[in-house]
Scaffold this active site. Structure first.
Site, PDB file in Angstrom:
ATOM      1  N   GLY A 176      -1.035   2.621 -18.314  1.00  0.00           N
ATOM      2  CA  GLY A 176      -2.185   1.743 -18.399  1.00  0.00           C
ATOM      3  C   GLY A 176      -2.239   0.738 -19.524  1.00  0.00           C
ATOM      4  O   GLY A 176      -3.083  -0.158 -19.515  1.00  0.00           O
TER       5      GLY A 176
ATOM      6  N   GLU B 112       2.930   7.964 -19.116  1.00  0.00           N
ATOM      7  CA  GLU B 112       3.532   7.365 -17.918  1.00  0.00           C
ATOM      8  C   GLU B 112       3.444   5.836 -17.973  1.00  0.00           C
ATOM      9  O   GLU B 112       2.852   5.205 -17.095  1.00  0.00           O
ATOM     10  CB  GLU B 112       2.786   7.831 -16.669  1.00  0.00           C
ATOM     11  N   PRO B 113       4.005   5.205 -18.975  1.00  0.00           N
ATOM     12  CA  PRO B 113       3.908   3.748 -19.024  1.00  0.00           C
ATOM     13  C   PRO B 113       4.821   3.088 -17.998  1.00  0.00           C
ATOM     14  O   PRO B 113       5.933   3.562 -17.742  1.00  0.00           O
ATOM     15  CB  PRO B 113       4.378   3.408 -20.449  1.00  0.00           C
ATOM     16  N   GLY B 114       4.347   2.018 -17.413  1.00  0.00           N
ATOM     17  CA  GLY B 114       5.167   1.228 -16.496  1.00  0.00           C
ATOM     18  C   GLY B 114       5.239  -0.183 -17.032  1.00  0.00           C
ATOM     19  O   GLY B 114       6.194  -0.604 -17.677  1.00  0.00           O
TER      20      GLY B 114
ATOM     21  N   CYS C 155       2.156 -20.591   3.708  1.00  0.00           N
ATOM     22  CA  CYS C 155       1.051 -21.310   4.359  1.00  0.00           C
ATOM     23  C   CYS C 155      -0.296 -20.628   4.134  1.00  0.00           C
ATOM     24  O   CYS C 155      -0.951 -20.189   5.086  1.00  0.00           O
ATOM     25  CB  CYS C 155       1.352 -21.430   5.842  1.00  0.00           C
ATOM     26  N   GLU C 156      -0.659 -20.465   2.882  1.00  0.00           N
ATOM     27  CA  GLU C 156      -1.978 -19.926   2.521  1.00  0.00           C
ATOM     28  C   GLU C 156      -2.377 -20.573   1.195  1.00  0.00           C
ATOM     29  O   GLU C 156      -1.532 -20.701   0.310  1.00  0.00           O
ATOM     30  CB  GLU C 156      -1.919 -18.412   2.273  1.00  0.00           C
TER      31      GLU C 156
HETATM   32  N1  LLP Z   1       0.695   6.523 -13.685  1.00  0.00           N
HETATM   33  C1  LLP Z   1       0.019   6.396 -12.533  1.00  0.00           C
HETATM   34  C2  LLP Z   1      -0.474   7.606 -11.865  1.00  0.00           C
HETATM   35  C3  LLP Z   1      -0.227   5.128 -11.986  1.00  0.00           C
HETATM   36  O1  LLP Z   1      -0.910   5.014 -10.845  1.00  0.00           O
HETATM   37  C4  LLP Z   1       0.267   3.976 -12.658  1.00  0.00           C
HETATM   38  C5  LLP Z   1       0.037   2.630 -12.108  1.00  0.00           C
HETATM   39  C6  LLP Z   1       0.987   4.158 -13.848  1.00  0.00           C
HETATM   40  C7  LLP Z   1       1.177   5.447 -14.336  1.00  0.00           C
HETATM   41  C8  LLP Z   1       1.581   3.019 -14.620  1.00  0.00           C
HETATM   42  O2  LLP Z   1       0.610   2.183 -15.114  1.00  0.00           O
HETATM   43  P1  LLP Z   1       0.999   0.956 -16.092  1.00  0.00           P
HETATM   44  O3  LLP Z   1       1.504   1.538 -17.386  1.00  0.00           O
HETATM   45  O4  LLP Z   1       2.054   0.173 -15.395  1.00  0.00           O
HETATM   46  O5  LLP Z   1      -0.260   0.216 -16.225  1.00  0.00           O
HETATM   47  N2  LLP Z   1       0.313  -3.744  -9.041  1.00  0.00           N
HETATM   48  C9  LLP Z   1      -0.660  -3.773 -10.109  1.00  0.00           C
HETATM   49  C10 LLP Z   1      -0.603  -2.537 -10.985  1.00  0.00           C
HETATM   50  C11 LLP Z   1      -0.806  -1.256 -10.232  1.00  0.00           C
HETATM   51  C12 LLP Z   1      -0.741  -0.035 -11.113  1.00  0.00           C
HETATM   52  C13 LLP Z   1      -0.781   1.199 -10.299  1.00  0.00           C
HETATM   53  N3  LLP Z   1      -0.616   2.408 -11.045  1.00  0.00           N
HETATM   54  C14 LLP Z   1      -0.456  -5.039 -10.934  1.00  0.00           C
HETATM   55  O6  LLP Z   1       0.460  -5.810 -10.654  1.00  0.00           O
HETATM   56  O7  LLP Z   1      -1.240  -5.300 -11.856  1.00  0.00           O
END
Ligand code: LLP
Length: 371
Positions: A192, A228-230, A296-297
């Site tokens: 997050g 759980e960083p993404g 086309c949007e």
């Molecule tokens: N853990 C869980 C259970 C999650 O659902 C997510 C993201 C993460 C970790 C990783 O979160 P992060 O660190 O990346 O914020 N497509 C959207 C973001 C969707 C995130 C969904 N869950 C965008 O492009 O903003």
């Protein structure tokens, strides 16, 4: 302050390319996966199964069986029904499933509504008010080993306050569970952390402030902390490079029509997200554009009324912070080919996803038997 026992489980959904997962796995990261597909990707890229947590609201029986057979670290369970299915399958497979419950703390993450997950109106997790009851129930199940508590309140949080409120609630829950005789070894705090898309002082914290906060709140607990960083790990590592096809003067706006579109990077259309757009060439002059793609949007717009470096037809530009939720959300809408991906390291580069051909794309369609 002493370091605390922890594991980074990279949220594979942010960028699930093998080369990216492998890069992180080599640094010691585990993985957070949300489907059998992501689990297979993580394993194939070399993430040890005992560093993988499995999140998601709709794990199917088939997916649960596969994950159990791979002996993953933990299922983050999101409902009582899911708990029962996992228990049943574990008993049939003569094993036990290590689980945490994902708790819904009913906290507003203050982020875009489409990526906010911690309010009671969202589909995620077990309401915190029901947590003790479900932990008690799970602790009596033969196929279940209760080991953790999990929470994830949303993505692209730019303020630490909702994290703090959430983590304090989780800390209290763990204390209550201990009173109930339930031993919690792992606290998974989800992902997050936001990134600075606008390249200006809009985020009031650094990653180190977040870590400091986690330590302050959980230093006294004996638990291992999972994160759980993404986005925060990969967003800034990616650029979407595109070419100007046409400049078009409308009645009100000057359009920069580029060869990338919403199918390549969905974030601006889907979340009204801001991504900086830079010229690849060094130039001084500025102009104000609506930067749009060929789809086309009208929603196929990367920026509105954006003052930026002036560009001419045929010149290249780079859309920044595209490493997270970019290629993974791409589609072939308008029968546009998925774009190639290139990994860069110092002065080296390597094509990690080759351009596909129209034949490869179109020949996946099969006519029906009667045609
Ligand atoms: N853990 C869980 C259970 C999650 O659902 C997510 C993201 C993460 C970790 C990783 O979160 P992060 O660190 O990346 O914020 N497509 C959207 C973001 C969707 C995130 C969904 N869950 C965008 O492009 O903003």
């Amino acid at each position: 302050m002493q370091p605390i026992d922890h594991l980074i489980c990279y949220a594979v959904k942010a960028n699930s390319h093998q080369a990216i997962i492998k890069t992180l796995a080599q640094q010691g990261a585990g993985a957070d996966v949300v489907s059998e597909g992501e689990l297979r990707r993580a394993l194939k890229a070399g993430v040890p199964s005992d560093k993988i947590v499995y999140s998601g609201v709709a794990k199917t029986a088939k997916e649960i069986q596969y994950a159990l057979s791979q002996k993953i670290l933990q299922f983050n369970v999101e409902s009582e029904n899911e708990l029962e299915v996992i228990n049943q399958i574990a008993i049939e497979m003569q094993t036990t499933a290590a689980i945490a419950f994902r708790i819904n703390p009913d906290i507003d993450a203050n982020t875009h509504a489409k990526i906010s997950t911690g309010k009671s109106e969202n589909k995620f997790g077990i309401p915190i008010s029901k947590a003790r009851e479900i932990y008690r129930k799970a602790s009596e199940m033969k196929g279940i080993k209760v080991q953790g508590v999990d929470v994830h309140i949303g993505s692209q949080l730019t303020d630490l306050t909702p994290f703090r409120l959430t983590f304090e609630r989780i800390k209290h829950l763990v204390e209550d569970l201990t009173t109930d005789g339930i031993n919690i070894e792992i606290i998974d705090l989800g992902g997050g952390l936001g990134v600075n898309y606008e390249h200006k002082q809009q985020i009031d914290h650094e990653i180190s402030d977040y870590c400091q906060m986690v330590k302050e709140i959980f230093a006294s607990s004996q638990c291992k902390i999972l994160l759980e960083p993404g986005r925060s790990l990969v967003a800034n590592s990616g650029l979407l490079v595109s070419k100007v096809v046409y400049k078009k003067q409308g009645d009100e706006r000057l359009f920069l029509i580029i060869d990338a579109a919403m199918n390549d990077l969905l974030r601006p259309s889907m979340y009204d997200a801001h991504h900086e757009i830079l010229s690849v060439h060094q130039k001084q002059a500025n102009e104000t554009y609506d930067v749009v793609g060929p789809v086309c949007e009208t929603g196929d717009t990367f920026a509105r009324n954006r003052q930026m470096t002036a560009l001419e037809e045929g010149e290249l530009l780079a859309i920044t912070n595209s490493g997270a939720y970019g290629a993974v959300m791409a589609s072939t809408y308008n029968t546009r080919l998925l774009i190639p991906e290139v990994l860069v390291k110092d002065a080296e580069y390597s094509i990690i996803k080759a351009r596909v051909s129209y034949a490869e794309l179109i020949d996946r369609d099969q006519l029906a038997n009667w045609q």
